[in-house]
Design an enzyme around this catalytic site. Structure first.
Site, short mmCIF file in Angstrom:
data_model
loop_
_atom_site.label_atom_id
_atom_site.label_comp_id
_atom_site.label_asym_id
_atom_site.label_seq_id
_atom_site.Cartn_x
_atom_site.Cartn_y
_atom_site.Cartn_z
N GLU A 93 0.82 -1.22 0.00
CA GLU A 93 0.00 0.00 0.00
C GLU A 93 0.85 1.27 0.00
O GLU A 93 0.71 2.12 0.88
CB GLU A 93 -0.90 0.01 1.24
CG GLU A 93 -1.78 -1.19 1.42
CD GLU A 93 -2.47 -1.23 2.80
OE1 GLU A 93 -2.16 -0.38 3.67
OE2 GLU A 93 -3.30 -2.11 3.01
N PRO A 94 1.73 1.43 -0.96
CA PRO A 94 2.55 2.65 -0.94
C PRO A 94 1.74 3.87 -1.36
O PRO A 94 0.88 3.79 -2.23
CB PRO A 94 3.63 2.36 -2.00
CG PRO A 94 2.99 1.40 -2.94
CD PRO A 94 2.02 0.59 -2.13
N GLY A 95 1.99 4.98 -0.69
CA GLY A 95 1.35 6.24 -1.06
C GLY A 95 2.43 7.25 -1.40
O GLY A 95 2.68 7.57 -2.55
N ARG A 96 3.10 7.72 -0.35
CA ARG A 96 4.11 8.76 -0.48
C ARG A 96 5.14 8.47 -1.59
O ARG A 96 5.46 9.34 -2.39
CB ARG A 96 4.85 8.90 0.85
CG ARG A 96 5.86 10.04 0.87
CD ARG A 96 6.72 9.98 2.14
NE ARG A 96 5.99 9.68 3.33
CZ ARG A 96 5.51 10.59 4.19
NH1 ARG A 96 5.71 11.86 3.97
NH2 ARG A 96 4.86 10.20 5.26
N ARG B 60 2.49 20.18 6.12
CA ARG B 60 3.51 19.25 6.63
C ARG B 60 4.60 19.93 7.47
O ARG B 60 4.95 19.43 8.53
CB ARG B 60 4.14 18.42 5.51
CG ARG B 60 3.11 17.60 4.71
CD ARG B 60 3.74 16.54 3.83
NE ARG B 60 4.33 15.49 4.63
CZ ARG B 60 5.61 15.37 4.88
NH1 ARG B 60 6.46 16.21 4.36
NH2 ARG B 60 6.05 14.40 5.66
N CYS C 232 -2.45 33.69 9.95
CA CYS C 232 -2.18 34.35 11.23
C CYS C 232 -1.77 33.35 12.31
O CYS C 232 -2.50 33.14 13.28
CB CYS C 232 -3.42 35.10 11.66
SG CYS C 232 -3.90 36.25 10.39
N TYR D 153 0.40 14.04 0.61
CA TYR D 153 -0.06 14.68 1.84
C TYR D 153 0.07 16.20 1.76
O TYR D 153 0.30 16.87 2.76
CB TYR D 153 0.69 14.11 3.06
CG TYR D 153 0.60 12.60 3.13
CD1 TYR D 153 -0.60 11.98 3.42
CD2 TYR D 153 1.72 11.79 2.86
CE1 TYR D 153 -0.71 10.59 3.45
CE2 TYR D 153 1.62 10.40 2.89
CZ TYR D 153 0.41 9.81 3.19
OH TYR D 153 0.30 8.45 3.22
N1 LLP Z 1 -1.62 2.02 4.48
C1 LLP Z 1 -2.11 2.48 5.63
C2 LLP Z 1 -3.00 1.62 6.42
C3 LLP Z 1 -1.77 3.77 6.08
O1 LLP Z 1 -2.25 4.22 7.25
C4 LLP Z 1 -0.91 4.58 5.30
C5 LLP Z 1 -0.54 5.94 5.73
C6 LLP Z 1 -0.43 4.07 4.08
C7 LLP Z 1 -0.80 2.79 3.69
C8 LLP Z 1 0.46 4.84 3.17
O2 LLP Z 1 1.66 5.18 3.76
P1 LLP Z 1 2.81 5.86 2.86
O3 LLP Z 1 3.28 4.83 1.87
O4 LLP Z 1 2.24 7.03 2.21
O5 LLP Z 1 3.86 6.22 3.85
N2 LLP Z 1 0.30 12.85 6.69
C9 LLP Z 1 1.57 12.23 6.99
C10 LLP Z 1 1.57 10.76 6.59
C11 LLP Z 1 0.45 9.97 7.22
C12 LLP Z 1 0.44 8.52 6.80
C13 LLP Z 1 -0.78 7.82 7.26
N3 LLP Z 1 -0.94 6.48 6.83
C14 LLP Z 1 2.69 13.01 6.28
O6 LLP Z 1 2.41 14.03 5.66
O7 LLP Z 1 3.85 12.64 6.41
#
Ligand code: LLP
Length: 432
Positions: free
Chosen positions: A291-294, A330, A360, A389
């Protein structure tokens, strides 16, 4: 080449005699003029390239890359990824509707994570037939069973276990320790699988884990997977066979990589990550979800903003931009570092400045005591690595309009979200 962007990991590079900043084949100056600022700019090529890095790294095994929608949920980006075979990790009914709106047939590739799902969200996900629910508690398992019975459909589920693994990251985004709110204690999971096995409305499908976000080393992923794999082996002995392991997301990027041409490339990072997971999963023959996002969207995006003015207070110089913490929270929320680079560099020595927004709050900053080449009112600057994000965490704080978004496709560009206007700002409000 200007030393602020030596390596080629980002689509944002300098070009031409004056070293102006481009996103792939499109000048940011052009985009700033055409769409105005603040503006999120994304490279479609890089998003696809990053997805394919994961797909390549795991090609030896049946797998599915379920992009974490929360990182950037813009419909055009979901569509881009879905068309290249991505599945999706969602955490709300709203994210589910986004996937359905972008590419309806991708719904069969959706996993539903999240610590608290409502009955209405579960019902909708059951009706449209998602791939799997990642269940986070005993109570949620009972609720899922009850909803499935009511709708007369079987619910495929995985238990999200908490492996009690420490991952070095910001405390707000670390999730894999027993003291965190996430998942089910791995020591209690076997018992819950046994309970579920007796419920004909629950289909034992898999096991999932997510230890946190912005994790730079492959090691904790391997450690978590080892614990998960051990449990699948133990369950198999009891006749409980899980078809799917979901390794979660969390692979981090190098926000600081500006001047280091020799830094490990993203492709190598993904290979190291895959190797750690594969090593730990050697004894497991089923399907792997990640489940990659970032890692997929962060470096593909920048927030383009215009300098409103430059002001001195005592010894400090403040560069005030038209973007603020409501557009990119962030730095304020996690003390996160984002490179700040002038779009058209001016001659002169870099000096130490704070780059701040107009909101502000003292916390409304993008960079503090940062060495920056001279900038003047009207100049464009880009905040890099803002594709994840960024827009997804934006708000209307200070009654500001949320920014527009542009997708660059090679030499072309198109608006994928228009800037908010007055009519959007109080559209949901009721006056008397
Ligand atoms: N799967 C689950 C269950 C998650 O909770 C998350 C992220 C991901 C996958 C994806 O994680 P990634 O590959 O993107 O690291 N807002 C914060 C990051 C919060 C991440 C929350 N969960 C930031 O701006 O750094």
């Amino acid at each position: 080449m200007i030393p602020d962007l030596k390596n080629a990991f980002r689509p944002f590079q300098r070009s031409g005699a004056h070293g102006a900043l481009y996103c792939d084949g499109v000048s940011l100056e052009t985009l700033g003029r055409k769409y105005e600022t603040p503006l999120y700019v994304y490279s479609a090529d890089q998003i696809v390239e990053r997805l394919e890095m994961f797909q390549r790294a795991f090609k030896g095994r049946d797998h599915l890359v379920c992009y974490a929608v929360k990182a950037n949920s813009s419909l055009a980006i979901l569509k881009l990824l879905a068309e290249r075979g991505a599945g999706f990790d969602i955490v709300s009914g709203g994210e589910l509707e986004r996937v359905i709106a972008a590419v309806p047939k991708a719904v069969g590739r959706v996993v539903f994570s999240g610590v608290g799902k409502t009955a209405a969200e579960i019902d909708r996900a059951l009706e449209v037939g998602i791939l799997e629910f990642n269940v986070e508690s005993e109570a949620e398992l009972a609720l899922l069973g009850a909803r499935a019975k009511k709708l007369k459909v079987r619910a495929r589920f995985a238990l999200r276990v908490n492996p009690d693994v420490f991952a070095e990251t910001h405390p707000y985004i670390s999730t894999g320790l027993r003291e965190h709110k996430f998942g089910i204690d791995i020591r209690k999971a076997a018992e819950l699988y046994r309970v579920a096995a007796r419920n004909k409305w629950l289909e034992l499908h898999g096991i999932s884990v997510h230890i946190g976000s912005q994790i730079r080393s492959a090691e904790p992923f391997g450690a978590a997977m080892e614990r998960v794999c051990k449990l699948t082996v133990q369950l198999k002995r009891e006749g409980i066979v899980l078809k799917v392991v979901d390794a979660g997301g969390g692979l981090g990027i190098d926000y600081h990589s500006g001047g280091d041409a020799k830094a490990v490339t993203p492709a190598v990072k993904v290979e190291e990550y895959a190797a750690a997971i594969e090593k730990a999963l050697a004894g497991f023959e089923g399907k792997l979800l990640i489940e990659p996002g970032r890692f997929i969207v962060a470096q593909a995006g920048a927030l383009l903003t215009r300098v409103l003015n430059v002001k001195k207070n005592g010894k400090k110089t403040f560069v005030i931009t038209d973007a603020a913490m409501n557009d990119l929270i962030r730095p304020a929320l996690y003390q996160a570092y984002h490179e700040v680079v002038p779009v058209k560099p001016r001659a002169g020595r870099a000096r130490s400045v704070d780059v701040v927004g107009p909101v502000c709050e003292t916390g409304d900053f993008f960079a503090r005591d940062r060495m920056l080449k001279p900038v003047e009112a009207g100049d464009l600057v880009a905040l890099l690595d803002a594709g994840a994000y960024g827009m997804a965490q934006s708000s209307n704080y200070n009654s500001r309009f949320r920014p527009a978004e542009v997708l660059v496709e090679g030499k072309e560009h198109r608006l994928i979200r228009r800037r908010e206007e007055l009519k959007d700002l109080f559209a949901t409000e009721v006056l008397s």
